[in-house]
Design a protein around this motif. Structure first.
Motif, short mmCIF file in Angstrom:
data_model
loop_
_atom_site.label_atom_id
_atom_site.label_comp_id
_atom_site.label_asym_id
_atom_site.label_seq_id
_atom_site.Cartn_x
_atom_site.Cartn_y
_atom_site.Cartn_z
N LEU A 73 0.85 -1.19 0.00
CA LEU A 73 0.00 0.00 0.00
C LEU A 73 0.88 1.25 0.00
CD1 LEU A 73 -2.95 -0.72 2.46
CD2 LEU A 73 -2.61 -1.48 0.12
N ASN A 74 0.35 2.33 -0.53
CA ASN A 74 1.09 3.61 -0.49
C ASN A 74 0.11 4.73 -0.16
OD1 ASN A 74 -0.26 4.41 -2.87
ND2 ASN A 74 1.17 3.12 -4.03
N LYS A 75 0.62 5.96 -0.20
CA LYS A 75 -0.18 7.10 0.24
C LYS A 75 -1.51 7.24 -0.50
CE LYS A 75 2.83 10.14 2.62
NZ LYS A 75 3.53 11.35 2.77
N SER A 76 -1.58 6.73 -1.72
CA SER A 76 -2.83 6.91 -2.46
C SER A 76 -3.81 5.76 -2.20
CB SER A 76 -2.54 7.05 -3.95
OG SER A 76 -1.93 5.86 -4.38
N SER A 77 -3.41 4.81 -1.33
CA SER A 77 -4.29 3.66 -1.07
C SER A 77 -5.43 4.06 -0.12
CB SER A 77 -3.52 2.52 -0.42
OG SER A 77 -2.40 2.17 -1.19
N VAL A 78 -6.54 3.33 -0.26
CA VAL A 78 -7.69 3.54 0.64
C VAL A 78 -7.89 2.26 1.45
CG1 VAL A 78 -10.16 4.05 0.78
CG2 VAL A 78 -8.77 5.10 -1.02
N VAL A 79 -7.98 2.44 2.78
CA VAL A 79 -8.06 1.29 3.68
C VAL A 79 -9.38 1.37 4.45
CG1 VAL A 79 -6.99 0.27 5.73
CG2 VAL A 79 -5.56 1.26 3.96
N CYS A 80 -9.98 0.20 4.72
CA CYS A 80 -11.20 0.20 5.54
C CYS A 80 -11.10 -0.86 6.63
CB CYS A 80 -12.41 -0.07 4.64
SG CYS A 80 -13.95 -0.20 5.58
N ASP A 81 -11.53 -0.50 7.84
CA ASP A 81 -11.69 -1.49 8.91
C ASP A 81 -13.14 -1.44 9.36
OD1 ASP A 81 -11.85 -3.00 11.19
OD2 ASP A 81 -9.85 -2.47 11.91
N PRO A 82 -13.94 -2.44 8.94
CA PRO A 82 -15.38 -2.40 9.24
C PRO A 82 -15.73 -2.83 10.67
CG PRO A 82 -14.86 -4.26 7.81
CD PRO A 82 -13.56 -3.57 8.08
N PHE A 83 -14.76 -3.24 11.48
CA PHE A 83 -14.97 -3.56 12.90
C PHE A 83 -13.84 -2.85 13.63
CE2 PHE A 83 -16.80 -7.13 10.58
CZ PHE A 83 -17.98 -7.41 11.27
N CYS A 84 -13.81 -1.51 13.59
CA CYS A 84 -12.53 -0.82 13.84
C CYS A 84 -12.14 -0.72 15.31
CB CYS A 84 -12.47 0.51 13.13
SG CYS A 84 -13.37 1.80 13.96
N GLY A 85 -13.04 -1.05 16.25
CA GLY A 85 -12.68 -1.07 17.66
C GLY A 85 -12.00 0.23 18.07
N ALA A 86 -10.82 0.10 18.69
CA ALA A 86 -10.09 1.28 19.16
C ALA A 86 -9.23 1.90 18.06
CB ALA A 86 -9.22 0.90 20.35
N GLY A 87 -9.45 1.47 16.81
CA GLY A 87 -8.89 2.20 15.67
C GLY A 87 -7.47 1.88 15.26
N THR A 88 -6.97 0.68 15.59
CA THR A 88 -5.57 0.39 15.25
C THR A 88 -5.32 0.54 13.74
OG1 THR A 88 -5.67 -1.23 17.04
CG2 THR A 88 -3.69 -1.26 15.68
N THR A 89 -6.17 -0.07 12.93
CA THR A 89 -5.94 -0.04 11.48
C THR A 89 -5.96 1.40 10.95
OG1 THR A 89 -7.10 -2.15 11.27
CG2 THR A 89 -6.80 -0.89 9.24
N VAL A 90 -7.02 2.14 11.34
CA VAL A 90 -7.15 3.48 10.75
C VAL A 90 -6.09 4.43 11.30
CG1 VAL A 90 -9.58 3.27 10.06
CG2 VAL A 90 -9.05 4.10 12.36
N ALA A 91 -5.64 4.20 12.55
CA ALA A 91 -4.59 5.07 13.11
C ALA A 91 -3.27 4.84 12.38
CB ALA A 91 -4.43 4.82 14.61
N VAL A 92 -2.96 3.59 12.04
CA VAL A 92 -1.72 3.32 11.29
C VAL A 92 -1.85 3.92 9.88
CG1 VAL A 92 -0.17 1.55 10.35
CG2 VAL A 92 -1.16 1.25 12.63
N ALA A 93 -3.04 3.75 9.28
CA ALA A 93 -3.25 4.29 7.93
C ALA A 93 -3.04 5.81 7.95
CB ALA A 93 -4.66 3.96 7.43
N LYS A 94 -3.59 6.45 8.95
CA LYS A 94 -3.45 7.91 9.05
C LYS A 94 -1.97 8.31 9.17
CE LYS A 94 -4.63 11.88 11.82
NZ LYS A 94 -3.82 12.44 12.85
N ALA A 95 -1.25 7.59 10.04
CA ALA A 95 0.16 7.91 10.25
C ALA A 95 0.95 7.76 8.94
CB ALA A 95 0.75 7.02 11.33
N LYS A 96 0.46 6.87 8.05
CA LYS A 96 1.17 6.66 6.77
C LYS A 96 0.61 7.55 5.66
CE LYS A 96 3.10 2.31 7.83
NZ LYS A 96 4.41 2.83 8.20
N GLY A 97 -0.30 8.44 6.04
CA GLY A 97 -0.84 9.39 5.05
C GLY A 97 -1.90 8.80 4.14
N MET A 98 -2.51 7.65 4.55
CA MET A 98 -3.53 7.01 3.69
C MET A 98 -4.92 7.41 4.14
SD MET A 98 -2.17 3.14 3.80
CE MET A 98 -0.44 2.81 3.59
#
Ligand SMILES: C[S@@+](CC[C@H](N)C(=O)[O-])C[C@H]1O[C@@H](n2cnc3c(N)ncnc32)[C@H](O)[C@@H]1O
Length: 435
Positions: free
Chosen positions: A68-93
Motif C-alpha cells: 500500500l502507499n499514500k494513495s491507497s484507501v483502507v477500511c476497517d469495518p470492525f474498527c474497535g479502538a482504531g488500530t488499522t485506521v490510526a496506522v493508515a493515518k500515520a502513513k498518510g492514507m
C-alpha cells in the motif's frame, strides 16, 4: 457426524486451502503480532488498552505485504479502538472505519484527531483547573444501582464531581482529551476489573488514605494525560479517518463500490463475549449509554457473537452445509451451558456472510481483505471459524490466498482438556482474500 470423526473433518477442511504455519504444538499469548499488548510501545495506540484489539505491528506488516502507499484507501469495518485506521493515518492514507460501540469509536476519534500546540496547552490548563475543584457532597447519584457499587463511596463522589466538571465544559478538542484521559482511568479507580466477558470484583482494590480518593483519581488522570502529551507530535497530521458509529452492514450505504484497496479487520469472535458487558463501566459511567434500551440498541446492531440478546430474524437464508449439517447437529447433542449456542453460531456466520458481501463490493478489483480471527470451542467441538469464513468468502467471489496461522490459543481450561485431540485447530489465524 460423530465426535470421533472430528479430526478427519477438520483435516479435510484445511486441505481445501493454503493453511500455513499449522505445525505449531503449543499455545502462546506473547510473541505474536496480533496481540494488543505490543500497542503499549506505540505512541497514541498505548492510550487505552482495548484488549480485543490487534497491534500496529500486524497492521504495518499487512500494509507492506499488499504494497500500500499514500494513495491507497483502507477500511476497517470492525474498527474497535482504531488500530488499522490510526496506522493508515500515520502513513498518510485515506481510511474508513465502522464500529457499533460508541465508546470504542470515541477512542478511535481521539487517537486519530489532529491537535495543535494550543490544543495541548489548553488540555494541560483544564487538567490543572480540574485538580482544584471543590468536591460537592450533595451530588446526584447514578440511578443504576450497579454503577453505585462500582466505586467505593468516597471514590464514587470524587468521580461524579470530576464527571460533572468535564461535562459542563464547552465542546472543544481539549475537553475531549480531558474526557478521554478521565475515562481511561475509571477501571484503575474502581472496585471491579475487566475479566473475561464482563467485570469482576478486584482482589486488590485501589488503595488510598481516607479523604484522598480525589487525589488518587487525579494522580491517575495526570499520569494518563502526561503520556498523551508526550505522544503529541505536529507531524501526526495525516488524513483523519472517516469513522461511522454504525454497523458494518451500512457499508454499502456509506462506501462507494470498487473504491477500497484493503479491508483489514478482526471481527468479534464466535466466543459468546458481549462487548457491551466488557465495556460496561466506560459505556455507562461516561454516559455513552444512559438506559438499558441504549445498551440494547448497541447489542441489536452488533454481530451475533454472543447469547445475551435474541435478534429478530436476520438473513435467514444462510446455509453452510459443514456448519448446519455437521457441526450444529453434533453440538445439539451435547450438554452446553446455554442451548442458544447453535443458533448464535448460525447467526454469527450469517452476519459475517452479509459483512463479507458488502466488503467485497467496496473493494477494487485486485483489492485485498485480511481477517484476523480466532476459532472457538464448545463441549470439545472446535468451531473452525477461519476455514468457514474462507468458504463463505469463496462463495461470494473472493479468491482465498492463504489461512496464515498466527498462534494456538487457550480457551477455558475445561474446553482445553476436552479439545485434546483437535487442539491444533484451536488457533488464531489471518484469512487472506483477494477480489
Ligand atoms: C475484535 S474487536 C476489533 C478491534 C480492533 N481491530 C482494534 O485493534 O482495536 C471487534 C469490534 O467489532 C465491533 N462490532 C461488533 N459488531 C459490529 C458490527 N455489526 N459492525 C461494526 N462493528 C461491530 C465490536 O464492538 C468490537 O469493537
Amino acid at each position: 457426524m460423530d465426535y470421533n470423526s472430528l479430526p478427519n473433518f477438520y483435516a479435510a477442511l484445511d486441505a481445501k486451502y493454503n493453511v500455513t504455519n499449522n505445525e505449531l504444538n503449543s499455545a502462546t499469548y506473547t510473541n505474536v503480532d496480533c496481540n494488543f499488548v505490543y500497542s503499549a510501545k506505540y505512541a497514541r495506540h498505548r492510550w487505552f488498552n482495548y484488549k480485543e484489539g490487534f497491534s500496529p505491528i500486524l497492521v504495518e506488516k499487512i500494509f507492506n505485504e499488499y504494497k500500500l502507499n499514500k494513495s491507497s484507501v483502507v477500511c476497517d469495518p470492525f474498527c474497535g479502538a482504531g488500530t488499522t485506521v490510526a496506522v493508515a493515518k500515520a502513513k498518510g492514507m485515506k481510511s474508513i472505519g465502522f464500529e457499533v460501540n460508541p465508546f470504542a469509536a470515541f477512542i478511535t476519534k481521539v487517537k486519530t484527531e489532529n491537535y495543535s500546540k494550543d490544543n495541548m496547552e489548553e488540555f494541560e490548563k483544564l487538567l490543572q483547573e480540574l485538580s482544584t475543584i471543590e468536591i460537592a457532597i450533595n451530588i446526584e447519584l447514578p440511578e443504576n444501582e450497579y454503577l453505585r457499587r462500582i466505586f467505593e463511596s468516597e471514590m464514587l463522589l470524587a468521580q461524579l464531581n470530576i464527571r460533572k466538571y468535564i461535562n459542563e465544559l464547552p465542546e472543544s478538542k481539549p475537553k475531549e482529551l480531558l474526557f478521554f484521559a478521565w475515562i481511561c482511568t475509571l477501571e484503575e479507580c474502581a472496585l471491579y476489573r475487566k475479566a473475561g466477558n464482563g467485570l469482576k470484583i478486584k482482589r486488590r482494590p485501589p488503595t488510598y488514605d481516607k479523604g484522598c480518593a480525589f487525589k488518587f483519581a487525579m494522580e491517575c488522570i495526570s499520569k494518563k494525560a502526561a503520556s498523551m502529551i508526550e505522544d503529541f507530535s505536529l507531524e501526526d497530521n495525516g488524513p483523519i479517518p472517516q469513522v461511522y458509529v454504525e454497523s458494518v452492514t451500512t457499508m454499502e450505504k456509506n462506501v462507494a463500490k470498487n473504491t477500497v484497496d484493503l479491508v483489514l479487520f478482526s471481527p468479534p469472535y464466535a466466543n459468546c463475549f458481549d462487548y457491551t458487558k466488557i465495556y460496561y463501566l466506560e459505556l455507562w459511567f461516561a454516559g455513552f449509554v444512559n438506559s438499558t434500551s441504549d445498551q440494547k440498541n448497541i447489542r441489536m446492531k452488533s454481530l451475533r457473537s454472543h447469547c445475551h440478546a435474541t435478534w429478530p430474524e436476520r438473513y435467514t437464508s444462510f446455509n453452510l452445509p459443514e456448519l448446519n449439517d455437521q457441526i450444529i447437529p453434533l453440538l445439539r447433542q451435547q450438554k452446553l451451558w446455554t442451548n442458544k449456542i447453535p443458533d448464535m453460531l448460525n447467526g454469527y456466520f450469517a452476519d459475517m456472510e452479509e459483512a463479507l458481501r458488502q466488503i467485497y463490493d467496496s473493494l477494487k478489483s485486485g483489492g485485498h481483505c485480511a481477517i484476523v480471527v480466532s476459532n472457538s470451542a464448545y463441549a470439545g467441538i472446535v468451531i473452525p471459524t477461519d476455514v468457514f469464513l474462507a468458504m463463505i468468502a469463496e462463495k461470494i467471489g473472493f479468491k482465498v490466498q492463504e489461512i496464515a496461522v498466527e498462534r494456538l490459543i487457550i480457551t477455558s481450561s475445561q474446553q482445553y482438556k476436552k479439545t485434546e485431540r483437535v487442539r491444533k485447530y484451536l488457533r488464531e489465524s489471518i484469512v487472506k482474500l483477494e477480489k
